[in-house]
Design a protein around this motif. Structure first.
Motif, PDB file in Angstrom:
ATOM      1  N   PHE A 108       6.078   6.022  -5.908  1.00  0.00           N
ATOM      2  CA  PHE A 108       4.680   6.923  -5.332  1.00  0.00           C
ATOM      3  C   PHE A 108       4.889   8.252  -5.845  1.00  0.00           C
ATOM      4  O   PHE A 108       5.880   8.968  -5.839  1.00  0.00           O
ATOM      5  CB  PHE A 108       5.120   6.909  -3.898  1.00  0.00           C
ATOM      6  CG  PHE A 108       4.794   5.375  -3.281  1.00  0.00           C
ATOM      7  CD1 PHE A 108       6.020   4.724  -2.869  1.00  0.00           C
ATOM      8  CD2 PHE A 108       3.502   5.027  -2.862  1.00  0.00           C
ATOM      9  CE1 PHE A 108       5.880   3.344  -2.381  1.00  0.00           C
ATOM     10  CE2 PHE A 108       3.423   3.731  -2.791  1.00  0.00           C
ATOM     11  CZ  PHE A 108       4.633   3.010  -2.014  1.00  0.00           C
ATOM     12  N   PHE A 144      -0.527  10.150  -0.532  1.00  0.00           N
ATOM     13  CA  PHE A 144       0.233   9.379  -1.182  1.00  0.00           C
ATOM     14  C   PHE A 144      -1.046   8.736  -2.183  1.00  0.00           C
ATOM     15  O   PHE A 144      -1.850   8.167  -1.694  1.00  0.00           O
ATOM     16  CB  PHE A 144       0.998   8.245  -0.583  1.00  0.00           C
ATOM     17  CG  PHE A 144       2.299   9.118  -0.299  1.00  0.00           C
ATOM     18  CD1 PHE A 144       2.293   9.825   1.087  1.00  0.00           C
ATOM     19  CD2 PHE A 144       3.551   8.972  -1.038  1.00  0.00           C
ATOM     20  CE1 PHE A 144       3.660  10.255   1.437  1.00  0.00           C
ATOM     21  CE2 PHE A 144       4.593   9.467  -0.478  1.00  0.00           C
ATOM     22  CZ  PHE A 144       4.855  10.247   0.896  1.00  0.00           C
ATOM     23  N   GLY A 145      -0.371   8.232  -3.319  1.00  0.00           N
ATOM     24  CA  GLY A 145      -0.934   7.147  -4.145  1.00  0.00           C
ATOM     25  C   GLY A 145      -0.667   5.804  -3.719  1.00  0.00           C
ATOM     26  O   GLY A 145       0.142   5.925  -2.827  1.00  0.00           O
ATOM     27  N   SER A 146      -1.122   4.977  -4.161  1.00  0.00           N
ATOM     28  CA  SER A 146      -0.919   3.409  -3.682  1.00  0.00           C
ATOM     29  C   SER A 146       0.393   2.828  -4.415  1.00  0.00           C
ATOM     30  O   SER A 146       0.664   1.655  -4.188  1.00  0.00           O
ATOM     31  CB  SER A 146      -2.189   2.723  -4.041  1.00  0.00           C
ATOM     32  OG  SER A 146      -2.512   2.702  -5.517  1.00  0.00           O
ATOM     33  N   GLN A 159       0.901  -1.013   0.074  1.00  0.00           N
ATOM     34  CA  GLN A 159       0.013   0.055   0.029  1.00  0.00           C
ATOM     35  C   GLN A 159       0.854   1.274   0.028  1.00  0.00           C
ATOM     36  O   GLN A 159       2.120   1.237   0.309  1.00  0.00           O
ATOM     37  CB  GLN A 159      -0.931   0.093   1.325  1.00  0.00           C
ATOM     38  CG  GLN A 159      -1.795  -1.073   1.283  1.00  0.00           C
ATOM     39  CD  GLN A 159      -3.015  -0.948   2.310  1.00  0.00           C
ATOM     40  OE1 GLN A 159      -3.041   0.301   2.869  1.00  0.00           O
ATOM     41  NE2 GLN A 159      -3.541  -2.130   2.909  1.00  0.00           N
ATOM     42  N   GLY A 160       0.212   2.441   0.025  1.00  0.00           N
ATOM     43  CA  GLY A 160       0.956   3.570  -0.152  1.00  0.00           C
ATOM     44  C   GLY A 160       1.159   3.981   1.312  1.00  0.00           C
ATOM     45  O   GLY A 160       0.812   3.371   2.458  1.00  0.00           O
ATOM     46  N   LEU A 161       1.854   5.229   1.796  1.00  0.00           N
ATOM     47  CA  LEU A 161       1.860   5.702   3.070  1.00  0.00           C
ATOM     48  C   LEU A 161       0.684   6.651   3.413  1.00  0.00           C
ATOM     49  O   LEU A 161       0.098   7.300   2.765  1.00  0.00           O
ATOM     50  CB  LEU A 161       3.062   6.485   2.967  1.00  0.00           C
ATOM     51  CG  LEU A 161       4.522   5.907   2.744  1.00  0.00           C
ATOM     52  CD1 LEU A 161       4.935   5.336   1.580  1.00  0.00           C
ATOM     53  CD2 LEU A 161       5.653   6.864   3.299  1.00  0.00           C
ATOM     54  N   TYR A 201       8.390   9.972  -5.848  1.00  0.00           N
ATOM     55  CA  TYR A 201       9.279   9.469  -5.060  1.00  0.00           C
ATOM     56  C   TYR A 201       9.496   7.941  -5.624  1.00  0.00           C
ATOM     57  O   TYR A 201       8.669   7.301  -6.001  1.00  0.00           O
ATOM     58  CB  TYR A 201       8.800   9.120  -3.513  1.00  0.00           C
ATOM     59  CG  TYR A 201       9.102  10.422  -2.919  1.00  0.00           C
ATOM     60  CD1 TYR A 201       8.092  11.556  -2.825  1.00  0.00           C
ATOM     61  CD2 TYR A 201      10.188  11.097  -2.055  1.00  0.00           C
ATOM     62  CE1 TYR A 201       8.171  12.650  -2.122  1.00  0.00           C
ATOM     63  CE2 TYR A 201      10.213  11.947  -1.435  1.00  0.00           C
ATOM     64  CZ  TYR A 201       9.246  12.984  -1.320  1.00  0.00           C
ATOM     65  OH  TYR A 201       9.354  14.169  -0.610  1.00  0.00           O
TER      66      TYR A 201
END
Lengths: 115, 114
Positions: free
Chosen positions: B90, B105-107, A42-44, B35
């Motif tokens: 990301f 953030f995106g996934s 998953q993302g942050l 990133y």
């Protein structure tokens, strides 16, 4: 140079035990401080942040962090670990001055919770 | 509210191929970032943008290009893919300048170059 250091790339605790994840930064001017959590694949997700004011900050899922200017630290704690807390945690800093809208991230700490 | 959307989620490229990683946000944020995340290395900033038409390099821009023609979209272009670009990418956005805003953030896009 401005930097963010997370002590311990891997922390293992038992369920119900105290969680302590360490973060130190290098800057003479107090920055803005953040903790993010990343679950597998998953993302942050933002856990909590310190900007100004009260130095003890409470976040989601029972986590909190305390900004200590004298120690240039922003350690993350939770009194009692839960299995669902297993994830990677990132400390991030927005340093003052210059391009101060960018975040600098630590290398992350992987938290495992043992039953 | 979708937040930050990244496509694709996974991709395998051959060395020398090119591709574009898409990122779009619906929060009207001016600031957007790319990133890359490598194991044990945290997140490294590739490029960022402070508004439509304005982009700048981050820590690790080599091998990448970006554009920002609209507020919503911030695609990342890889030219001549190399194995060193195998990573998780990301995209993020934030609101405001010089203020205590975190990122959304995106996934992520997991890219493998073989």
């Amino acid at each position: 140079a401005q930097s963010v250091t997370q002590l311990g790339s891997h922390v293992s605790v038992s369920e119900g035990a105290l969680v302590l994840l360490r973060c130190n930064y290098s800057s003479s001017v107090p920055p803005y401080l953040f903790w993010y959590v990343q679950y597998p694949n998953q993302g942050l997700q933002l856990l909590l942040k310190y900007t100004t004011g009260a130095t003890l900050v409470k976040g989601i899922n029972g986590f909190e962090a305390e900004f200590k200017k004298s120690e240039t630290s922003f350690h993350l704690t939770k009194p009692s670990a839960h299995m669902s807390d297993a994830a990677e945690y990132f400390c991030a800093v927005r340093f003052s001055g210059g391009s101060n809208y960018k975040l600098t991230f630590g290398k992350g700490t992987l938290l495992t919770v043992n039953p | 509210n979708a937040g930050v959307t990244q496509t694709p989620k996974f991709r395998i490229l051959k060395i020398g191929q090119s591709m574009t990683l898409q990122c779009t946000q619906d929060m009207n944020h001016n600031y957007m970032y790319w990133y890359r995340q490598d194991p044990g290395m945290g997140l490294k900033l590739i490029y960022y943008s402070v508004g439509a038409g304005i982009t700048d390099k981050g820590e690790v821009p080599n091998g990448y290009n970006v554009s920002r023609s609209t507020t919503e979209d911030f695609p990342l272009r890889l030219e001549l893919a190399a194995p060193s670009q195998t990573s998780v990418y990301f995209c993020a956005s934030s609101e405001g300048q010089g203020a205590a805003y975190g990122y959304t953030f995106g996934s992520g896009t997991r890219l493998t170059v073989v």
